[in-house]
Design a protein around this motif. Structure first.
Motif, PDB file in Angstrom:
ATOM      1  N   PHE A 204       0.832  -1.213   0.000  1.00 43.54           N
ATOM      2  CA  PHE A 204       0.000   0.000   0.000  1.00 43.54           C
ATOM      3  C   PHE A 204       0.863   1.258   0.000  1.00 43.54           C
ATOM      4  CE2 PHE A 204      -2.580   3.013   2.772  1.00 43.54           C
ATOM      5  CZ  PHE A 204      -3.353   3.470   1.715  1.00 43.54           C
ATOM      6  N   ALA A 205       1.858   1.303   0.894  1.00 42.16           N
ATOM      7  CA  ALA A 205       2.730   2.474   0.966  1.00 42.16           C
ATOM      8  C   ALA A 205       3.546   2.641  -0.316  1.00 42.16           C
ATOM      9  CB  ALA A 205       3.668   2.362   2.170  1.00 42.16           C
ATOM     10  N   GLY A 206       4.010   1.524  -0.869  1.00 42.81           N
ATOM     11  CA  GLY A 206       4.829   1.583  -2.076  1.00 42.81           C
ATOM     12  C   GLY A 206       4.078   2.040  -3.307  1.00 42.81           C
ATOM     13  N   THR A 207       2.764   1.855  -3.319  1.00 40.46           N
ATOM     14  CA  THR A 207       1.969   2.238  -4.493  1.00 40.46           C
ATOM     15  C   THR A 207       1.183   3.533  -4.297  1.00 40.46           C
ATOM     16  OG1 THR A 207       0.173   0.794  -3.707  1.00 40.46           O
ATOM     17  CG2 THR A 207       1.662  -0.116  -5.352  1.00 40.46           C
ATOM     18  N   ALA A 208       0.946   3.945  -3.061  1.00 40.05           N
ATOM     19  CA  ALA A 208       0.071   5.100  -2.817  1.00 40.05           C
ATOM     20  C   ALA A 208       0.786   6.319  -2.258  1.00 40.05           C
ATOM     21  CB  ALA A 208      -1.072   4.703  -1.870  1.00 40.05           C
ATOM     22  N   VAL A 209       2.067   6.175  -1.854  1.00 43.20           N
ATOM     23  CA  VAL A 209       2.841   7.329  -1.382  1.00 43.20           C
ATOM     24  C   VAL A 209       3.812   7.698  -2.497  1.00 43.20           C
ATOM     25  CG1 VAL A 209       4.293   8.258   0.453  1.00 43.20           C
ATOM     26  CG2 VAL A 209       2.639   6.469   0.967  1.00 43.20           C
ATOM     27  N   ASN A 210       4.157   8.983  -2.613  1.00 43.05           N
ATOM     28  CA  ASN A 210       4.894   9.442  -3.784  1.00 43.05           C
ATOM     29  C   ASN A 210       6.405   9.325  -3.655  1.00 43.05           C
ATOM     30  OD1 ASN A 210       2.358  10.169  -4.867  1.00 43.05           O
ATOM     31  ND2 ASN A 210       2.424  12.090  -3.751  1.00 43.05           N
ATOM     32  N   ASP A 211       7.048  10.258  -2.978  1.00 40.86           N
ATOM     33  CA  ASP A 211       8.511  10.261  -2.895  1.00 40.86           C
ATOM     34  C   ASP A 211       9.038   9.109  -2.040  1.00 40.86           C
ATOM     35  OD1 ASP A 211       9.409  12.472  -4.471  1.00 40.86           O
ATOM     36  OD2 ASP A 211       8.524  13.803  -2.982  1.00 40.86           O
ATOM     37  N   THR A 212      10.226   8.622  -2.412  1.00 41.55           N
ATOM     38  CA  THR A 212      10.820   7.486  -1.706  1.00 41.55           C
ATOM     39  C   THR A 212      11.009   7.774  -0.226  1.00 41.55           C
ATOM     40  OG1 THR A 212      11.999   6.849  -3.737  1.00 41.55           O
ATOM     41  CG2 THR A 212      12.786   5.900  -1.671  1.00 41.55           C
ATOM     42  N   SER A 213      11.454   8.980   0.112  1.00 39.80           N
ATOM     43  CA  SER A 213      11.672   9.318   1.520  1.00 39.80           C
ATOM     44  C   SER A 213      10.376   9.204   2.316  1.00 39.80           C
ATOM     45  CB  SER A 213      12.242  10.728   1.651  1.00 39.80           C
ATOM     46  OG  SER A 213      11.372  11.682   1.069  1.00 39.80           O
TER      47      SER A 213
END
Length: 357
Positions: A204-213
């Motif tokens: 979920f975080a890997g697909t729905a949050v933008n910048d790597t940080s």
């Protein structure tokens, strides 16, 4: 900017044109580059102290603030323009050193439908909602790819392909950052509320949050296993820069076809379609996939890539036309909010449908 740098410098008839014209051109870059590098170094230091903010966002904010206090004069503009274009392209090439085509295999077939599905829905929503709001094409494209792929890095890669203005880049990066912060603060709470496993939240975080940080910040607060998986998903998602930039380059070429209609050979047209820096990005990614880049060099190259992005975005901030930014109004920010919700909901729905929630 290039026209200013290429203008011949008046010289005596006996002077050598090549040498006489190159020295002033290079020298004219120094004042602006020095200012940009100093601000980027400060932005990087702040970004390391506050990883949630990051160097690129800090750099563009510092650039905008300085532009508010005193707009850069003619002596600084050549170096600032060079940083916002050439260094930006170099940063995208280096970004390829962090990506590998084999990562698609590592994340597993189960995660690809979520990644690709959420990206397609995001880009379609950016086009539809953006047109409904009356937002100009380049700005809605930047916000769309920033939300759907990888934040500031995707914006940095896309801007030169579509010829986006500096004010549009500044607005898009600021919008993406705002919802990165919102995701870091709310997603872990949402994950616990839904009873998501470490693996599910990482996806979920890997697909729905933008910048790597921001992906790392959100997933780490949920658990180490979630963070490890989220980073792999996020890097694989970043590979979508390649087809998206190629597609946008084709669309831009097609849009401008009438103005640039020629009888040039088809092969030359195909070569013109692909920006040089994108070819460099592909070569760098391929080299990393074939393990030509030593593992020990990855961290240093990653740090250099982020710093160069910070330099380029700092220059963009210094070039920002605040009057134009005010004229843009709040609609792009509303578009960013809509896309953030759309991508988050789509990711959760696709995870549920694929049994990975």
């Amino acid at each position: 900017m290039s026209e200013d740098l290429d203008c011949p410098v008046p010289a005596r008839p006996q002077a050598e044109p090549a040498r006489g014209s190159s020295r002033p051109a290079v020298a004219s870059l120094v004042p602006g580059l020095a200012l940009v590098l100093a601000l980027a170094a400060a932005g990087t230091a702040v970004g390391k102290a506050f990883p949630l903010v990051g160097g690129p966002v800090t750099g563009i904010v510092l650039g905008v603030l300085l532009a508010v206090l005193k707009r850069p004069g003619a002596r600084l503009r050549p170096g600032i323009g060079f940083a916002s274009k050439r260094i930006l392209q170099a940063s995208v090439v280096l970004l390829g050193s962090q990506l590998s085509l084999t990562q698609i295999v590592h994340v597993g077939a189960g995660s690809l439908p979520v990644m690709i599905g959420s990206l397609v829905v995001c880009l379609a929503a950016a086009y539809g909602i953006g047109r409904w709001f009356g937002i100009v094409g380049d700005l809605r494209t930047l916000i769309g790819v920033g939300t759907g792929i990888c934040g500031a890095s995707a914006i940095a890669a896309t801007a030169p392909v579509i010829g986006a203005a500096g004010v549009e880049v500044a607005y898009a990066v600021s919008t993406i950052f705002l919802f990165n912060v919102a995701a870091v603060l709310t997603f872990p709470l949402l994950g616990h509320l839904l009873g998501m496993s470490q693996h599910s939240f990482g996806l979920f975080a890997g697909t729905a949050v933008n910048d790597t940080s921001s992906v790392v910040a959100a997933a780490t607060s949920y658990g180490r296993t979630a963070a490890d998986y989220a980073v792999v998903v996020k890097l694989t998602r970043s590979l979508m820069i390649i087809p998206i930039c190629l597609g946008l380059a084709w669309l831009v070429r097609r849009r401008n076809r009438d103005a640039a209609e020629t009888t040039a050979r088809p092969r030359l047209q195909v070569l013109k379609l692909v920006p040089g820096f994108l070819i460099g990005f592909l070569l760098m990614t391929t080299a990393n996939s074939l393990e030509f880049i030593p593992a020990a060099a990855h961290h240093g190259l990653s740090e250099l890539s982020v710093f160069l992005i910070t330099v380029a975005l700092t220059a963009t901030g210094l070039s920002t036309d605040l009057a134009a930014l005010r004229r843009t109004g709040p609609r792009p920010l509303i578009l960013g909010a809509c896309l953030w919700v759309v991508v988050s909901v789509t990711s959760l729905v696709l995870q549920f449908l694929t049994g990975s929630l």
